[in-house]
Design a protein around this motif. Structure first.
Motif, PDB file in Angstrom:
ATOM      1  N   TYR A 179     142.020  49.464 109.365  1.00  0.00           N
ATOM      2  CA  TYR A 179     142.219  50.242 108.143  1.00  0.00           C
ATOM      3  C   TYR A 179     141.141  49.939 107.113  1.00  0.00           C
ATOM      4  N   SER A 180     141.146  48.730 106.589  1.00  0.00           N
ATOM      5  CA  SER A 180     140.212  48.404 105.499  1.00  0.00           C
ATOM      6  C   SER A 180     138.756  48.410 105.952  1.00  0.00           C
ATOM      7  N   GLN A 181     138.493  48.185 107.238  1.00  0.00           N
ATOM      8  CA  GLN A 181     137.120  48.178 107.749  1.00  0.00           C
ATOM      9  C   GLN A 181     136.815  49.401 108.619  1.00  0.00           C
ATOM     10  N   ALA A 182     137.729  50.353 108.658  1.00  0.00           N
ATOM     11  CA  ALA A 182     137.530  51.535 109.503  1.00  0.00           C
ATOM     12  C   ALA A 182     136.479  52.459 108.900  1.00  0.00           C
ATOM     13  N   ALA A 183     135.808  53.213 109.755  1.00  0.00           N
ATOM     14  CA  ALA A 183     134.801  54.215 109.359  1.00  0.00           C
ATOM     15  C   ALA A 183     133.641  53.602 108.593  1.00  0.00           C
ATOM     16  N   GLN A 184     133.346  52.342 108.880  1.00  0.00           N
ATOM     17  CA  GLN A 184     132.190  51.670 108.288  1.00  0.00           C
ATOM     18  C   GLN A 184     131.398  51.004 109.412  1.00  0.00           C
TER      19      GLN A 184
ATOM     20  N   ASP B 159     128.382  50.861 110.185  1.00  0.00           N
ATOM     21  CA  ASP B 159     127.163  50.126 109.854  1.00  0.00           C
ATOM     22  C   ASP B 159     127.465  48.699 109.420  1.00  0.00           C
ATOM     23  N   LYS B 160     128.670  48.464 108.940  1.00  0.00           N
ATOM     24  CA  LYS B 160     129.082  47.123 108.518  1.00  0.00           C
ATOM     25  C   LYS B 160     129.988  46.441 109.543  1.00  0.00           C
ATOM     26  N   TYR B 161     130.891  47.235 110.130  1.00  0.00           N
ATOM     27  CA  TYR B 161     131.914  46.658 111.005  1.00  0.00           C
ATOM     28  C   TYR B 161     131.950  47.420 112.324  1.00  0.00           C
ATOM     29  N   LEU B 162     131.194  46.934 113.288  1.00  0.00           N
ATOM     30  CA  LEU B 162     131.181  47.580 114.595  1.00  0.00           C
ATOM     31  C   LEU B 162     132.511  47.389 115.302  1.00  0.00           C
ATOM     32  N   THR B 163     133.141  46.238 115.056  1.00  0.00           N
ATOM     33  CA  THR B 163     134.465  45.950 115.617  1.00  0.00           C
ATOM     34  C   THR B 163     135.403  45.622 114.456  1.00  0.00           C
ATOM     35  N   PRO B 164     136.021  46.628 113.870  1.00  0.00           N
ATOM     36  CA  PRO B 164     136.841  46.416 112.676  1.00  0.00           C
ATOM     37  C   PRO B 164     138.115  45.625 112.965  1.00  0.00           C
TER      38      PRO B 164
END
Length: 476
Positions: free
Chosen positions: A143-148, A150-155
């Motif tokens: 959730y908080s790291q989803a759709a990012q 470039d920052k979080y390949l494995t959220p």
């Protein structure tokens, strides 16, 4: 000297390759395609694609509609026996994250770039709805790291409690961003740009989530109801404000209608037919269709073995009614009767002032009126002892009628059935879960392979990655 010539040769080759690449890039540019994402196109596609997923085969027909016993299967019955296809599990996850979370995150960004807060608000509302559906179905989710990427390949997976609380905050922000008198939007096939209705949808979602967490986080739920629970002007309390996508002719037809073009393996469940008959419910001929070879609606028992189901006969068992299977049948995301049931329960448990029995009667009435039931038949229905509100067992009264009112909306019906524990449904006849009904959907296998560490953290916190593991909101 040879070394110098060699280096110069490499440099020349690099220049040539670079020039060729640039020429190829120029050649491959489509002069008729915009290089900038258009918010109206993104919004139209985002709504259509995600409502298709929500109302479609994998999230509804092959899973939730069967689990909550709105539908049953008469062919290929493994999904009705709680053996979901791996493709269904994967498709729901992939579609909602790739076509939903990603697209609406982009729309939120465009809202900022274009200085149009209404696009941003709609993006937040639709993304929040998708996250709510995902966590209801799976539990802990990225959730908080989803759709990012470039920052979080494995959220990471956020705990379900944190997802719900985060969504309450996001939806409040979205509601506050809306400016109905300015900042028009295009491409809105849900509400045709009516931002007052988007505000109602956002606030109604807030109440849905608040009630869902009330058994666990009563104070947080109470704060939401204190703020907006009595504000009927900004809630979905009329069927004219229902959040629904009205489909069109092929290729933009309802996914249920599209499914019926090539398949005939779904029927209305015996469980709901029996309940509708028991209550003399006028929605029976709306929810179910009379088969060609009989003169009455015949439901199918959930979870029959394939050979047993096939022997029942296509022309002797009832399909779902045309209101749900027609080409232009609407896919409902939130209807007014659900909001009134929410308010009735909130009044009963102290989240909201008001008369629970009155609100319950309004909720039942609104559901019947959604399908054109006459005033006389509504009055007769409400007067039945089996329909009258029972404050001593409000979960039964609300649970059974809410289940009926949400017919066709498999994912929401499944979530509320788990939370309220009514109606009491039998497990699938030859179910694969030892007499139990699914309590969630398992994570797709791709998560184990590609996001293994965070996947393991989630199941370590939530419990085994099994259909029978109860989720945080559902645990008593």
């Amino acid at each position: 000297m040879k070394l110098i010539k060699y280096i110069l040769g490499l440099a020349g080759a690099a220049v040539i390759l670079s020039s060729c690449q640039k020429q190829l890039e120029d050649i491959n540019k489509n002069p008729n395609e915009s290089e900038q994402v258009q918010p109206d196109y993104l919004l139209t596609n985002g709504i259509k694609a995600n409502v298709d997923t929500y109302w479609g085969t994998d999230a509804a027909m092959e899973t939730s509609l069967l689990y909550v016993q709105y539908w049953a299967k008469i062919q290929y019955t493994d999904p009705d026996r709680y053996i979901p296809a791996a493709t269904s599990v994967q498709a729901v996850w992939n579609n909602f994250y790739a076509q939903g979370v990603a697209d609406f995150t982009k729309l939120i960004e465009l809202g900022d770039t274009l200085h149009n807060p209404n696009y941003k608000a709609v993006g937040i509302i639709m993304r929040s709805w998708i996250f709510q559906v995902l966590t209801d179905f799976y539990g802990d989710i990225p959730y908080s790291q989803a759709a990012q990427i470039d920052k979080y390949l494995t959220p990471k997976y956020d705990a379900q409690k944190d997802v719900y609380l985060g969504l309450l905050a996001e939806l409040k922000t979205a509601s506050g961003l809306i400016t109905p008198a300015a900042n028009t939007i295009a491409g809105d096939i849900l509400y045709n740009g009516d931002m007052n209705k988007w505000k109602k949808f956002a606030n109604s979602l807030r109440l849905r989530i608040a009630l869902r967490i009330s058994d666990k986080e009563f104070a947080a739920a109470k704060a939401v109801f204190d703020e907006i629970g009595a504000d009927d002007n900004n809630l979905i309390v009329s069927n004219s404000d229902n959040a629904q996508l009205v489909y069109q002719a092929s290729p933009n037809q309802n996914p249920v209608a599209k499914n019926r073009e090539t398949r005939n393996d779904y029927r209305i469940s015996k469980s709901i037919v029996d309940k509708l008959n028991q209550l003399n419910d006028p929605r029976l001929p709306i929810y179910g269709a009379v088969p060609r070879d009989t003169n009455k609606i015949v439901g199918v028992t959930n979870g029959l073995a394939t050979d047993s189901a096939a022997r029942l006969g296509f022309n002797k068992t009832s399909d779902v009614g045309a209101v749900f299977t027609a080409t232009a049948a609407p896919a409902v995301l939130f209807n007014a009767s659900e909001l009134l049931f929410i308010k009735a329960e909130a009044a009963q448990i102290g989240l909201l002032s008001g008369n629970a029995a009155t609100l319950y009667a309004q909720a039942v009435t609104t559901s019947l009126k959604q399908y054109g039931v006459s005033d006389l038949n509504v009055t007769t229905y409400l007067a039945q002892p089996a329909v009258l509100y029972d404050a001593a067992n409000y979960r039964k009264s609300i649970g059974e009628q809410k289940w009926l009112a949400l017919f066709g909306d498999g994912l929401e019906g499944f979530a509320e059935w788990r939370r309220l524990d009514y109606p009491k449904l039998p497990a699938a006849y030859t179910g694969a879960l030892g007499g139990k009904i699914p309590a969630r959907m398992t994570y797709p296998s791709s998560e184990q392979a590609l996001n293994g560490t965070n996947y393991k953290d989630a199941i370590g916190r939530q419990g085994a990655d099994a259909l029978t593991t109860r989720l945080w909101f559902d645990k008593e």
